[in-house]
Structure formats: structure tokens, C-alpha cells
Design a protein around this motif. Structure first.
Motif, PDB file in Angstrom:
ATOM      1  N   GLU A   2       4.141 -15.581 -12.028  1.00 12.62           N
ATOM      2  CA  GLU A   2       4.921 -16.728 -11.594  1.00 12.62           C
ATOM      3  C   GLU A   2       6.218 -16.813 -11.648  1.00 12.62           C
ATOM      4  O   GLU A   2       7.027 -17.286 -11.260  1.00 12.62           O
ATOM      5  CB  GLU A   2       4.036 -18.069 -12.370  1.00 12.62           C
ATOM      6  CG  GLU A   2       2.746 -18.372 -11.881  1.00 12.62           C
ATOM      7  CD  GLU A   2       2.031 -19.329 -12.811  1.00 12.62           C
ATOM      8  OE1 GLU A   2       2.615 -19.789 -13.812  1.00 12.62           O
ATOM      9  OE2 GLU A   2       1.000 -19.616 -12.458  1.00 12.62           O
ATOM     10  N   ARG A   3       6.501 -15.901 -12.772  1.00  9.24           N
ATOM     11  CA  ARG A   3       8.000 -15.678 -13.136  1.00  9.24           C
ATOM     12  C   ARG A   3       8.566 -14.805 -12.309  1.00  9.24           C
ATOM     13  O   ARG A   3       9.888 -14.369 -12.394  1.00  9.24           O
ATOM     14  CB  ARG A   3       8.108 -15.359 -14.853  1.00  9.24           C
ATOM     15  CG  ARG A   3       7.331 -16.453 -15.867  1.00  9.24           C
ATOM     16  CD  ARG A   3       7.711 -15.945 -17.024  1.00  9.24           C
ATOM     17  NE  ARG A   3       8.953 -15.797 -17.535  1.00  9.24           N
ATOM     18  CZ  ARG A   3       9.415 -15.528 -18.774  1.00  9.24           C
ATOM     19  NH1 ARG A   3       8.310 -15.271 -19.595  1.00  9.24           N
ATOM     20  NH2 ARG A   3      10.486 -15.393 -19.111  1.00  9.24           N
ATOM     21  N   GLY A   4       7.803 -14.008 -11.452  1.00  3.42           N
ATOM     22  CA  GLY A   4       8.609 -13.083 -10.356  1.00  3.42           C
ATOM     23  C   GLY A   4       8.826 -11.766 -10.803  1.00  3.42           C
ATOM     24  O   GLY A   4       9.802 -11.257 -10.227  1.00  3.42           O
ATOM     25  N   VAL A   5       8.084 -11.176 -11.967  1.00  5.43           N
ATOM     26  CA  VAL A   5       8.182  -9.857 -12.214  1.00  5.43           C
ATOM     27  C   VAL A   5       7.129  -8.850 -11.641  1.00  5.43           C
ATOM     28  O   VAL A   5       7.073  -7.727 -12.170  1.00  5.43           O
ATOM     29  CB  VAL A   5       8.451  -9.640 -13.880  1.00  5.43           C
ATOM     30  CG1 VAL A   5       9.807 -10.494 -14.064  1.00  5.43           C
ATOM     31  CG2 VAL A   5       7.340 -10.516 -14.460  1.00  5.43           C
ATOM     32  N   ILE A   6       6.031  -9.549 -11.185  1.00  2.39           N
ATOM     33  CA  ILE A   6       5.005  -8.693 -10.476  1.00  2.39           C
ATOM     34  C   ILE A   6       5.146  -8.445  -9.107  1.00  2.39           C
ATOM     35  O   ILE A   6       5.444  -9.237  -8.394  1.00  2.39           O
ATOM     36  CB  ILE A   6       3.566  -9.482 -10.884  1.00  2.39           C
ATOM     37  CG1 ILE A   6       3.294  -9.752 -12.238  1.00  2.39           C
ATOM     38  CG2 ILE A   6       2.460  -8.708 -10.396  1.00  2.39           C
ATOM     39  CD1 ILE A   6       3.047  -8.541 -13.376  1.00  2.39           C
ATOM     40  N   GLY A   7       5.106  -7.072  -8.857  1.00  2.00           N
ATOM     41  CA  GLY A   7       5.201  -6.715  -7.289  1.00  2.00           C
ATOM     42  C   GLY A   7       3.874  -6.859  -6.619  1.00  2.00           C
ATOM     43  O   GLY A   7       3.199  -8.017  -6.446  1.00  2.00           O
ATOM     44  N   ARG A   8       3.209  -5.772  -6.380  1.00  2.00           N
ATOM     45  CA  ARG A   8       1.799  -5.820  -5.636  1.00  2.00           C
ATOM     46  C   ARG A   8       1.005  -4.716  -6.305  1.00  2.00           C
ATOM     47  O   ARG A   8       1.263  -3.796  -6.971  1.00  2.00           O
ATOM     48  CB  ARG A   8       2.180  -5.309  -4.249  1.00  2.00           C
ATOM     49  CG  ARG A   8       2.899  -3.768  -4.064  1.00  2.00           C
ATOM     50  CD  ARG A   8       3.230  -3.595  -2.352  1.00  2.00           C
ATOM     51  NE  ARG A   8       3.621  -2.185  -2.279  1.00  2.00           N
ATOM     52  CZ  ARG A   8       4.666  -1.515  -2.815  1.00  2.00           C
ATOM     53  NH1 ARG A   8       5.462  -2.276  -3.345  1.00  2.00           N
ATOM     54  NH2 ARG A   8       4.793  -0.472  -2.552  1.00  2.00           N
ATOM     55  N   PHE A   9      -0.479  -4.972  -6.051  1.00  2.00           N
ATOM     56  CA  PHE A   9      -1.199  -4.137  -6.514  1.00  2.00           C
ATOM     57  C   PHE A   9      -1.503  -3.122  -5.082  1.00  2.00           C
ATOM     58  O   PHE A   9      -1.895  -3.646  -4.226  1.00  2.00           O
ATOM     59  CB  PHE A   9      -2.414  -4.827  -6.914  1.00  2.00           C
ATOM     60  CG  PHE A   9      -3.718  -3.811  -7.123  1.00  2.00           C
ATOM     61  CD1 PHE A   9      -3.852  -3.373  -8.542  1.00  2.00           C
ATOM     62  CD2 PHE A   9      -4.420  -3.397  -6.173  1.00  2.00           C
ATOM     63  CE1 PHE A   9      -4.608  -2.665  -9.043  1.00  2.00           C
ATOM     64  CE2 PHE A   9      -5.554  -2.420  -6.839  1.00  2.00           C
ATOM     65  CZ  PHE A   9      -5.770  -2.013  -8.210  1.00  2.00           C
ATOM     66  N   ALA A  10      -1.421  -1.906  -5.658  1.00  7.53           N
ATOM     67  CA  ALA A  10      -1.194  -0.985  -4.293  1.00  7.53           C
ATOM     68  C   ALA A  10      -2.033   0.394  -4.520  1.00  7.53           C
ATOM     69  O   ALA A  10      -1.773   1.001  -5.703  1.00  7.53           O
ATOM     70  CB  ALA A  10       0.222  -0.749  -3.911  1.00  7.53           C
ATOM     71  N   ALA A  11      -2.456   0.950  -3.422  1.00  8.39           N
ATOM     72  CA  ALA A  11      -2.822   2.472  -3.391  1.00  8.39           C
ATOM     73  C   ALA A  11      -1.732   3.116  -2.684  1.00  8.39           C
ATOM     74  O   ALA A  11      -1.346   2.876  -1.617  1.00  8.39           O
ATOM     75  CB  ALA A  11      -4.185   2.474  -2.624  1.00  8.39           C
ATOM     76  N   PHE A  12      -1.175   4.256  -3.246  1.00 10.31           N
ATOM     77  CA  PHE A  12      -0.021   4.981  -2.693  1.00 10.31           C
ATOM     78  C   PHE A  12      -0.582   6.045  -2.041  1.00 10.31           C
ATOM     79  O   PHE A  12      -1.284   6.957  -2.769  1.00 10.31           O
ATOM     80  CB  PHE A  12       1.036   5.438  -4.080  1.00 10.31           C
ATOM     81  CG  PHE A  12       1.748   4.079  -4.477  1.00 10.31           C
ATOM     82  CD1 PHE A  12       2.960   3.712  -3.946  1.00 10.31           C
ATOM     83  CD2 PHE A  12       1.062   3.368  -5.372  1.00 10.31           C
ATOM     84  CE1 PHE A  12       3.484   2.444  -4.506  1.00 10.31           C
ATOM     85  CE2 PHE A  12       1.618   2.347  -5.959  1.00 10.31           C
ATOM     86  CZ  PHE A  12       3.005   1.867  -5.501  1.00 10.31           C
ATOM     87  N   LEU A  13      -0.374   6.246  -0.833  1.00  7.18           N
ATOM     88  CA  LEU A  13      -0.825   7.282   0.033  1.00  7.18           C
ATOM     89  C   LEU A  13       0.175   8.544  -0.305  1.00  7.18           C
ATOM     90  O   LEU A  13       1.505   8.321  -0.327  1.00  7.18           O
ATOM     91  CB  LEU A  13      -0.712   6.872   1.346  1.00  7.18           C
ATOM     92  CG  LEU A  13      -0.923   8.105   2.434  1.00  7.18           C
ATOM     93  CD1 LEU A  13      -2.696   8.170   2.468  1.00  7.18           C
ATOM     94  CD2 LEU A  13      -1.014   7.568   3.920  1.00  7.18           C
ATOM     95  N   ASP A  14      -0.528   9.758  -0.245  1.00  8.58           N
ATOM     96  CA  ASP A  14       0.679  10.919  -0.521  1.00  8.58           C
ATOM     97  C   ASP A  14       1.068  11.355   0.996  1.00  8.58           C
ATOM     98  O   ASP A  14       0.320  11.957   1.473  1.00  8.58           O
ATOM     99  CB  ASP A  14      -0.143  12.087  -1.285  1.00  8.58           C
ATOM    100  CG  ASP A  14       0.610  13.226  -1.482  1.00  8.58           C
ATOM    101  OD1 ASP A  14       1.738  13.165  -1.120  1.00  8.58           O
ATOM    102  OD2 ASP A  14       0.201  14.224  -2.286  1.00  8.58           O
ATOM    103  N   HIS A  15       2.012  10.603   1.136  1.00  5.56           N
ATOM    104  CA  HIS A  15       2.600  10.969   2.524  1.00  5.56           C
ATOM    105  C   HIS A  15       3.451  12.279   2.691  1.00  5.56           C
ATOM    106  O   HIS A  15       3.887  12.369   3.853  1.00  5.56           O
ATOM    107  CB  HIS A  15       3.366   9.747   2.980  1.00  5.56           C
ATOM    108  CG  HIS A  15       4.617   9.467   2.231  1.00  5.56           C
ATOM    109  ND1 HIS A  15       5.814  10.136   2.233  1.00  5.56           N
ATOM    110  CD2 HIS A  15       4.706   8.465   1.331  1.00  5.56           C
ATOM    111  CE1 HIS A  15       6.682   9.521   1.669  1.00  5.56           C
ATOM    112  NE2 HIS A  15       6.162   8.639   0.859  1.00  5.56           N
ATOM    113  N   THR A  16       3.438  13.143   1.762  1.00  2.00           N
ATOM    114  CA  THR A  16       4.058  14.347   1.725  1.00  2.00           C
ATOM    115  C   THR A  16       3.175  15.610   2.222  1.00  2.00           C
ATOM    116  O   THR A  16       3.473  16.426   2.373  1.00  2.00           O
ATOM    117  CB  THR A  16       4.792  14.641   0.308  1.00  2.00           C
ATOM    118  OG1 THR A  16       3.805  14.992  -0.429  1.00  2.00           O
ATOM    119  CG2 THR A  16       5.675  13.678  -0.002  1.00  2.00           C
ATOM    120  N   ARG A  17       1.657  14.967   2.149  1.00  5.22           N
ATOM    121  CA  ARG A  17       0.739  16.029   2.566  1.00  5.22           C
ATOM    122  C   ARG A  17       0.485  15.729   4.012  1.00  5.22           C
ATOM    123  O   ARG A  17       0.870  15.068   4.618  1.00  5.22           O
ATOM    124  CB  ARG A  17      -0.541  15.790   1.928  1.00  5.22           C
ATOM    125  CG  ARG A  17       0.050  16.239   0.136  1.00  5.22           C
ATOM    126  CD  ARG A  17      -1.208  15.631  -0.645  1.00  5.22           C
ATOM    127  NE  ARG A  17      -2.554  16.210  -0.286  1.00  5.22           N
ATOM    128  CZ  ARG A  17      -3.107  16.884  -0.980  1.00  5.22           C
ATOM    129  NH1 ARG A  17      -2.692  17.389  -2.110  1.00  5.22           N
ATOM    130  NH2 ARG A  17      -4.592  17.083  -0.558  1.00  5.22           N
TER     131      ARG A  17
END
Length: 364
Positions: free
Chosen positions: A232-247
Motif C-alpha cells: 500500500e505504501r508503493g514499494v512492492i513491485g510484482r511477483f514474477a517468473a523471469f524467463l532466461d531470454h538469453t538462451r
């Protein structure tokens, strides 16, 4: 690794569609995908194990938690590799490390080949002071800090962007977000720093925060209550799975090429121009930063991905045409291509910064 249709369906949500804090994030991913939580977890575990997904974590809006900037570095060509290695191995406050090139070697900024993100806990050093320290270690001849003035788009989502047509954009303009600096208690910092760490394999369960709460000596309910308040204080982003887009997975998902775009617009039109650029769905990042003379006065900077450079250029051409149609003059523009990239989060802990600075001083 070849991603299946089911994997892509899950990633289209899990990459960047869960904003804020979720007590049971995998349940929410499953709900949005129309799948069971067990299936979502089984496929995510498999993708992490094979390396298709490099991490799953709760992101933070670090522009609101620490001083920072995008840093462009000018180095002798023979120092580029060792500089990247030194930053990766020795500076946890440096996040992304990207080697970029320009189609036009004489364009403003083309001689700044190494680009990094940097976060410094407020009150411990300035970005410039930290960069001066780094420059001595990596042999940089110059650096240019590009802090955020305003943010228009931030959300990776390679999978859901793979089928975009040039010019696809949201119906509403994004509202520019300015960095803020909320004051957090020691307990809030403990929860925040616990939240941001990547989930281990055994934490890929319906209640991933239970073990984190226990490690802090607090109840799961209290941990989640504090996390929701931080959201609520604006410091949380998103919950995310990060794809390895270098592969190869990245090419399979339409993200084999990436371009950092620069636009220079008349002073006073930055917010309008940034919003019009940021509404284009291809833009995974879009910020107002002040590049100054080394970068042709560029203020609007953002990143787009596509399967090929031709695809990235098509997205850029569509944005340029849209700016012209909106009556926004572009005084200068450029594209910097990503050649090699190491993507990782920056450390933001004040205590870690004190320890790092002390260790570096003792070593030298």
C-alpha cells in the motif's frame, strides 16, 4: 529447452501480470490461467530445473527504496570483459550488466558500450561517488548516470508480447510514477529484504512466505500483514517468473533481439512523450531520464524486444510515427542493441552497503 504450450500459457501470466503482494501467488497465477495450482507449480519447478526460468521472486519498486540510476560507461575496448566480470563478482549494488552497440558508431552515446543499473541505499553515498569508486576498479574513462525522473512502463512479459504487431498500444495513457522515499521501520526492512530474495525449489509451494516468516521469528499472518502494508505504501513491485531470454527459450518466445531506444523531445513535452511511448505494449521499460549532451539530450528511454532486430526496428518505427501523429517533435533518436546481458537484481540493504564498503576499503 523447448517450452510447451502449457508453459507459455503459464508464463504469459507469471512473467509480469501479478502486481503487488500476494499471500498465495501461485493460486492467483493458476486462477488467471484456468489451471490447478498443482499443475502451475509442477511446470514452474520444471522450468526452473531446466534453466528456462532463471528465478521466481517478489520484485520491489527500488526507485522508491534507494537512490539509483542507469549508468552508461565508456571503457577501452580491451577492458570491457574484465569490467563486466569485476562488476558481476564484486558489486552487488550493480544489477543489470549489458554490453550495447549502435548501428551508427558516430551517434551520440555510441562510445558508451557498457550499461548497468545501480542502486545505493539512501544516505550512504551518492550515485556519482559510488561510480567514481567503481571506475577506478574497472578502468572506465567516463561514466554517465541517468537517474529516473518518471516511469511509464515496467513489466517484462516476453511471452505475452511475442505476438504483438508494431503499433499495438493500450487504450489509456500510463500515469507517470515519480520516485519516492518512504521511511521504513527496522521490522519493515526485515520483511522487505526477505521478500525480495528468489524462491528456492522447496519454496515453490502454495504458501511460499511461510518459511520466510518463520526465519524472521514471526507468524505467517504478521509477515503477510506487513507485506500488504508495504504494498500500500508503493514499494512492492510484482511477483514474477523471469524467463532466461538469453538462451534458446528467449528466441522461442520471440525475444531474441532487444533495443534500447532514445528520444529527444522539446523541453516541457517529456511527460507527454513518455506516456505516448510507454503505452506501446512492446515497451518492457519506459522512463524519463535526462541523458544530457553525451546522448544528444535524450530524455525518453525504453527497451523493446522482438524475435529479430528487424522486428525491433518495426516497433520503433511505429512509435516514431505515433509521436509524429501526436504532434510531438523528435529532435534526436537512437537505438542501442543488446549484445551480451547479465540480468540480476540489485542489493538495496543499508547494512549490506556498510559491510561492502568496509570490505572494499580493507582489501585496498
Amino acid at each position: 529447452m523447448e517450452l510447451t504450450a502449457l508453459d507459455l500459457k503459464i508464463l504469459a501470466v507469471a512473467e509480469d501480470r501479478l502486481s503487488g503482494f500476494h499471500e498465495r501467488p501461485f493460486d492467483e497465477i493458476a486462477r488467471r490461467c484456468g489451471l490447478s495450482t498443482d499443475i502451475v507449480l509442477e511446470r514452474l519447478r520444471s522450468m526452473v530445473q531446466t534453466g528456462a526460468v532463471r528465478r521466481i521472486r517478489q520484485t520491489l519498486l527500488t526507485t522508491s527504496l534507494a537512490d539509483g540510476a542507469l549508468i552508461a560507461w565508456r571503457l577501452p575496448a580491451e577492458r570491457e570483459t574484465t569490467a563486466r566480470e569485476w562488476l558481476r563478482n564484486n558489486d552487488p549494488f550493480t544489477g543489470h550488466i549489458v554490453l550495447r552497440s549502435s548501428d551508427n558508431p558516430t551517434a551520440p552515446g555510441a562510445d558508451y558500450r557498457l550499461w548497468t543499473t545501480l542502486k545505493i541505499p539512501t544516505g550512504y553515498a551518492t550515485v556519482t561517488e559510488h561510480c567514481e569508486l567503481l571506475a577506478r576498479h574497472i578502468g572506465a574513462t567516463d561514466f554517465a548516470p541517468l537517474p529516473v525522473v518518471g516511469m511509464f512502463a515496467l513489466g517484462v512479459g516476453h511471452v505475452r508480447r511475442a505476438g504483438l504487431r508494431p503499433g499495438d498500444k493500450t487504450t489509456e495513457l500510463p500515469v507517470m510514477q515519480r520516485p519516492s522515499r518512504p521511511i521504513l521501520s527496522e521490522e519493515e526492512w526485515r520483511v522487505l529484504l526477505s521478500l525480495k530474495e528468489s524462491l528456492n525449489h522447496h519454496e515453490l509451494v502454495p504458501t511460499p512466505w511461510l518459511g520466510r516468516a518463520q526465519a524472521l521469528g514471526m507468524s505467517h499472518e504478521k509477515f503477510c500483514t506487513i507485506a500488504r502494508a508495504l504494498d500500500e505504501r508503493g514499494v512492492i513491485g510484482r511477483f514474477a517468473a523471469f524467463l532466461d531470454h538469453t538462451r534458446n527459450t528467449g528466441h522461442h518466445s520471440g525475444t531474441g533481439a532487444a533495443g534500447l531506444f532514445h528520444w529527444t523531445v522539446p523541453v516541457g513535452m517529456e511527460e507527454q512523450a513518455g506516456a505516448e511511448c510507454g503505452r506501446h505494449i512492446c515497451m518492457t521499460h519506459c522512463y524519463w531520464r535526462n541523458g544530457g549532451e553525451p546522448f544528444g539530450g535524450a530524455q525518453i528511454m525504453g527497451v523493446a524486444h522482438a524475435a529479430t532486430r528487424e522486428g525491433v526496428r518495426a516497433h520503433k518505427a511505429a512509435i516514431d510515427a505515433h509521436l509524429a501523429a501526436c504532434g510531438i517533435p523528435v529532435l534526436h533518436t537512437a537505438t542501442f542493441w543488446s549484445e551480451q546481458a547479465e540480468i540480476r537484481p540489485s542489493e538495496i540493504s543499508p547494512e549490506h552497503y556498510r559491510q561492502w564498503l568496509r570490505t572494499l576499503t580493507e582489501q585496498h
